[in-house]
Each structure stands twice: as structure tokens, then as C-alpha cells.
Scaffold this motif. Structure first.
Motif, short mmCIF file in Angstrom:
data_model
loop_
_atom_site.label_atom_id
_atom_site.label_comp_id
_atom_site.label_asym_id
_atom_site.label_seq_id
_atom_site.Cartn_x
_atom_site.Cartn_y
_atom_site.Cartn_z
N TRP A 89 36.51 57.51 25.06
CA TRP A 89 36.03 56.62 26.11
C TRP A 89 36.00 55.23 25.52
O TRP A 89 35.20 54.98 24.62
N MET A 90 36.82 54.30 25.93
CA MET A 90 37.76 54.28 27.01
C MET A 90 38.75 53.18 26.72
O MET A 90 38.57 52.40 25.78
N TRP A 91 39.84 53.06 27.48
CA TRP A 91 40.78 51.95 27.31
C TRP A 91 40.26 50.73 28.07
O TRP A 91 39.13 50.73 28.57
N ASP A 92 41.06 49.70 28.18
CA ASP A 92 40.61 48.44 28.77
C ASP A 92 40.08 48.61 30.20
O ASP A 92 40.55 49.45 30.97
N ASP A 93 39.12 47.76 30.56
CA ASP A 93 38.71 47.65 31.96
C ASP A 93 39.79 46.93 32.76
O ASP A 93 40.60 46.19 32.21
N TRP A 94 39.77 47.17 34.05
CA TRP A 94 40.71 46.49 34.94
C TRP A 94 40.31 45.02 35.08
O TRP A 94 39.13 44.68 34.94
N PRO A 95 41.27 44.14 35.35
CA PRO A 95 40.95 42.71 35.47
C PRO A 95 39.80 42.48 36.45
O PRO A 95 39.78 43.05 37.55
N ASP A 96 38.83 41.67 36.03
CA ASP A 96 37.69 41.24 36.86
C ASP A 96 36.69 42.36 37.18
O ASP A 96 35.79 42.15 37.99
N SER A 97 36.84 43.54 36.54
CA SER A 97 35.90 44.62 36.88
C SER A 97 34.90 44.93 35.77
O SER A 97 33.91 45.59 36.00
N GLY A 98 35.18 44.48 34.55
CA GLY A 98 34.33 44.85 33.43
C GLY A 98 33.00 44.10 33.45
O GLY A 98 32.95 42.89 33.60
N GLU A 99 31.92 44.86 33.27
CA GLU A 99 30.59 44.24 33.17
C GLU A 99 30.26 43.85 31.73
O GLU A 99 29.37 43.06 31.49
N THR A 100 30.98 44.44 30.78
CA THR A 100 30.79 44.15 29.37
C THR A 100 32.03 43.45 28.83
O THR A 100 33.14 43.91 29.07
N ALA A 101 31.84 42.36 28.13
CA ALA A 101 32.98 41.65 27.56
C ALA A 101 33.79 42.58 26.66
O ALA A 101 33.23 43.40 25.93
N LYS A 102 35.11 42.44 26.72
CA LYS A 102 35.99 43.34 25.97
C LYS A 102 35.61 43.40 24.50
O LYS A 102 35.63 44.46 23.87
N LYS A 103 35.25 42.26 23.91
CA LYS A 103 34.96 42.22 22.48
C LYS A 103 33.74 43.06 22.12
O LYS A 103 33.56 43.42 20.95
N LEU A 104 32.89 43.39 23.11
CA LEU A 104 31.70 44.20 22.86
C LEU A 104 31.79 45.59 23.50
O LEU A 104 30.89 46.41 23.30
N ALA A 105 32.86 45.87 24.22
CA ALA A 105 32.94 47.08 25.04
C ALA A 105 33.47 48.27 24.24
O ALA A 105 33.80 48.18 23.06
N TYR A 106 33.61 49.42 24.95
CA TYR A 106 34.06 50.65 24.31
C TYR A 106 35.53 50.62 23.90
O TYR A 106 35.94 51.38 23.03
N PRO A 119 48.82 46.33 39.14
CA PRO A 119 49.95 45.95 38.29
C PRO A 119 49.74 46.24 36.81
O PRO A 119 50.70 46.33 36.05
N GLN A 120 48.46 46.42 36.39
CA GLN A 120 48.19 46.69 34.98
C GLN A 120 48.38 48.16 34.62
O GLN A 120 48.41 48.50 33.44
N ALA A 121 48.50 49.04 35.61
CA ALA A 121 48.48 50.48 35.36
C ALA A 121 49.55 50.90 34.36
O ALA A 121 49.27 51.60 33.37
N GLY A 122 50.80 50.49 34.61
CA GLY A 122 51.88 50.87 33.71
C GLY A 122 51.69 50.32 32.32
O GLY A 122 51.97 51.00 31.32
N THR A 123 51.20 49.08 32.24
CA THR A 123 50.97 48.46 30.93
C THR A 123 49.93 49.22 30.14
O THR A 123 50.11 49.51 28.95
N TYR A 124 48.81 49.55 30.79
CA TYR A 124 47.75 50.29 30.10
C TYR A 124 48.26 51.63 29.58
O TYR A 124 47.95 52.05 28.45
N LEU A 125 49.04 52.33 30.39
CA LEU A 125 49.54 53.64 29.97
C LEU A 125 50.50 53.52 28.79
O LEU A 125 50.45 54.34 27.86
N ARG A 126 51.33 52.51 28.80
CA ARG A 126 52.23 52.31 27.65
C ARG A 126 51.43 51.97 26.39
O ARG A 126 51.75 52.45 25.29
#
Length: 307
Positions: A271-288, A17-24
Motif C-alpha cells: 500500500w500504495m502507488w501514487d495518488d491520482w492528480p488533485d486527490s491526495g490528502e497527504t503530500a507525496k513526499k510524506l505519503a505511503y 490519463p494517468q492510469a497507463g503511466t501508473y501501471l507501467r
């Protein structure tokens, strides 16, 4: 190319469900391209074949997100990856049986070349950071020829920054692709001028390489984590645990300011946009991801000028 990569880590990420949001969100930065990375796996660096796992994006999900990207006004690059199930760097893949591995690789990459052709993908990468094999020009030339039988668009290969000079088959491709993770110093800095100065010898080297190969150079990847020290090791997810939003933004600014307008430079796919929910190993605030950070403002300033 003004691009951002949206990788997948699970079978149905691209159908989520996040796919369209991420692309926008990606399009709202001023990006005009998005890259997708379906991944197959092998267990060890000497294995003779690769396979799908439950971390491989399904073909249906890939077709779905390509269609959504086009609907969002984005062009697409398909950049299939091979990774290792037991850890390690894909650059160290050095098959014990080269003929068997390349036969398997050709089956893998032509599968996606056919999908790319069917889905109207505008650009295709025949490989990513396979430094243990990319000096084998004969095998790779056959792979590229097989891809061209199925896909008529622009072709590149994504060489790591310390690999591209050793790649033996640039003549078979349309663009030199480089994953541009050059360290820009040995100390953390938010000084954009200092970072631009660090880029200068690399600029000279790349300009000469472009002239020699008669190919423009595309940064198939580039990026910085939001961690202090990210410009000293842009390839690392774990430079430190200290906030580095300002250093990430300085890295973005320095790269765009350095390369913008160079006639031999074909652009960048971050590299790169947001990780998918529950899949990121690195917290968003520290990630790419630059999303919601000063680096996103840098992108908007560069990519939305005059629009």
C-alpha cells in the motif's frame, strides 16, 4: 505475489490519463501484480446497507484499468472495500440488523465477483478489515459460497493484523490474507536489523497459524508512510510531519528480508502507488507511495534480481 495497490478515490480515476503511466511504473519496479479497490459506503457503523457514491470507481473504469494492467503484463487482484461517509474505521462496522447487512453485502460483493470473472481477474478478496463482522462464520460462509458461484479464481479475505485470529471462515477461502501493519517498536528507527528482530515473534506466530489453517498467508496490504516514526505505527497516515524516507525504506527492506523464502508466505501487496492528480490528502513526499524514494530502490533490488 509481488504486488502494489493502486486505489481509487473517484468515479473515473481508473479511466484517467494517468492510469497507463501508473501501471507501467508499477511494472517497472519488478511488481507482477496490481490490486484495485472499488469502494462502496455506508453512513454509520450500524447501517444495514452500503451504496455507491461519487467516490466509487465506475464499472467501466474498473474494466478499463484491468485490461490495461493485463496489457502491461500484470496480474490483478480485485479487493472491494466498504468505508464510512461520516468518518470512522470500517473495522467498527457492527450492523444493527446482521441479516439485512449481510444480504446487502452479498449483493455488493457478488457484483464485483461477476465483474472479476468477466474481466479475467486472477485473485479476489471477499472483504477487507471488517472486524466487527468477521467472527460471524455462518453469514460469511454463505457470502463466500455466493462469490464462488460467480468467480472461480483464488479467494482471500484481507484481515487487519489484529483481526486475523478471530476470522471465522478461513476454511472457506484459499489464502489467509492479512493487512500487515504491525508496529515494530515504540521509537523511530532506520536500523533494519532491529526491525527484522521485531518481526521474529510475528514470524513464529504466522508460521503456526498457517500450519493450523493449512493455508498460505498473503500480506494483502503492507506499507509505511515516508514520515519519521512510520515503523512505530505503519497503519497511520499522520505519524509526524518529518521526512522519513530512510525509515520507510528500512521498513520495506526488513519485511522482504524477513519473509522472503518462507514456504508458507504467499507474498505482499504494498500500500500504495501514487495518488491520482488533485486527490491526495497527504503530500507525496510524506505519503505511503515508494515512488521516486529509496523504498522503490529496495523493491527493485528485491524484485528484479536475476531478471
Amino acid at each position: 505475489m509481488r504486488g502494489i495497490t493502486l486505489p481509487s478515490w473517484n468515479t473515473d480515476d481508473y479511466a484517467g490519463p494517468q492510469a497507463g503511466t501508473y501501471l507501467r511504473q508499477i511494472a517497472d519496479t519488478g511488481a507482477r501484480w496490481v490490486t484495485f479497490t472499488p469502494t462502496w459506503y455506508q453512513d454509520t457503523v450500524t447501517d444495514a446497507a452500503m451504496r455507491t457514491t461519487d467516490e466509487t470507481a465506475s464499472d467501466a473504469s474498473l474494466r478499463h484499468i484491468i485490461r490495461l494492467a493485463h496489457e502491461a503484463g500484470l496480474k490483478t487482484m480485485l479487493k472491494p472495500h466498504v468505508d464510512l461517509t461520516k468518518g470512522g474505521d470500517r473495522a467498527e462496522i457492527h450492523p444493527g440488523d446482521a441479516d439485512a447487512w449481510f444480504a446487502a453485502y452479498e449483493r455488493f460483493i457478488t457484483h464485483y465477483a461477476g465483474l472479476a470473472a468477466d474481466a479475467g481477474v486472477e485473485q479476489f478478496a471477499v472483504g477487507t478489515e471488517l472486524a466487527g463482522t468477521s467472527g460471524d462464520g455462518a453469514h460469511w460462509s454463505r457470502v463466500v459460497a455466493a462469490v464462488r458461484e460467480r468467480y472461480k479464481g483464488t479467494l482471500t479475505y484481507a484481515a487487519n493484523y489484529d483481526e486475523y485470529r478471530k476470522v471465522a471462515f478461513w476454511k472457506d477461502l484459499d489464502l489467509v490474507g492479512i493487512d500487515a501493519y504491525w508496529p515494530l517498536g515504540d521509537k523511530p528507527t532506520t536500523d533494519t536489523a532491529r526491525l527484522r528482530q521485531a518481526w521474529q515473534p510475528i514470524v513464529d506466530e504466522l508460521a503456526a497459524f498457517s500450519a493450523r489453517t493449512k493455508r498460505k498467508i498473503l500480506f494483502t496490504e503492507a506499507g509505511y508512510v515516508s514520515q519519521r516514526g512510520s515503523t512505530t505505527a505503519p497503519y497511520s497516515w499522520t505519524v509526524s510531519k518529518r521526512d522519513g524516507d530512510a525509515e520507510q525504506a528500512a521498513g520495506y527492506e526488513a519485511l522482504l528480508a524477513t519473509f522472503d523464502g518462507k514456504p508458507w508466505w504467499a507474498g505482499v501487496c504494498w500500500w500504495m502507488w501514487d495518488d491520482w492528480p488533485d486527490s491526495g490528502e497527504t503530500a507525496k513526499k510524506l505519503a505511503y507511495t515508494p515512488h521516486g524514494k529509496p523504498a522503490e530502490k529496495v523493491l527493485r533490488r528485491w524484485w528484479l534480481r536475476g531478471e
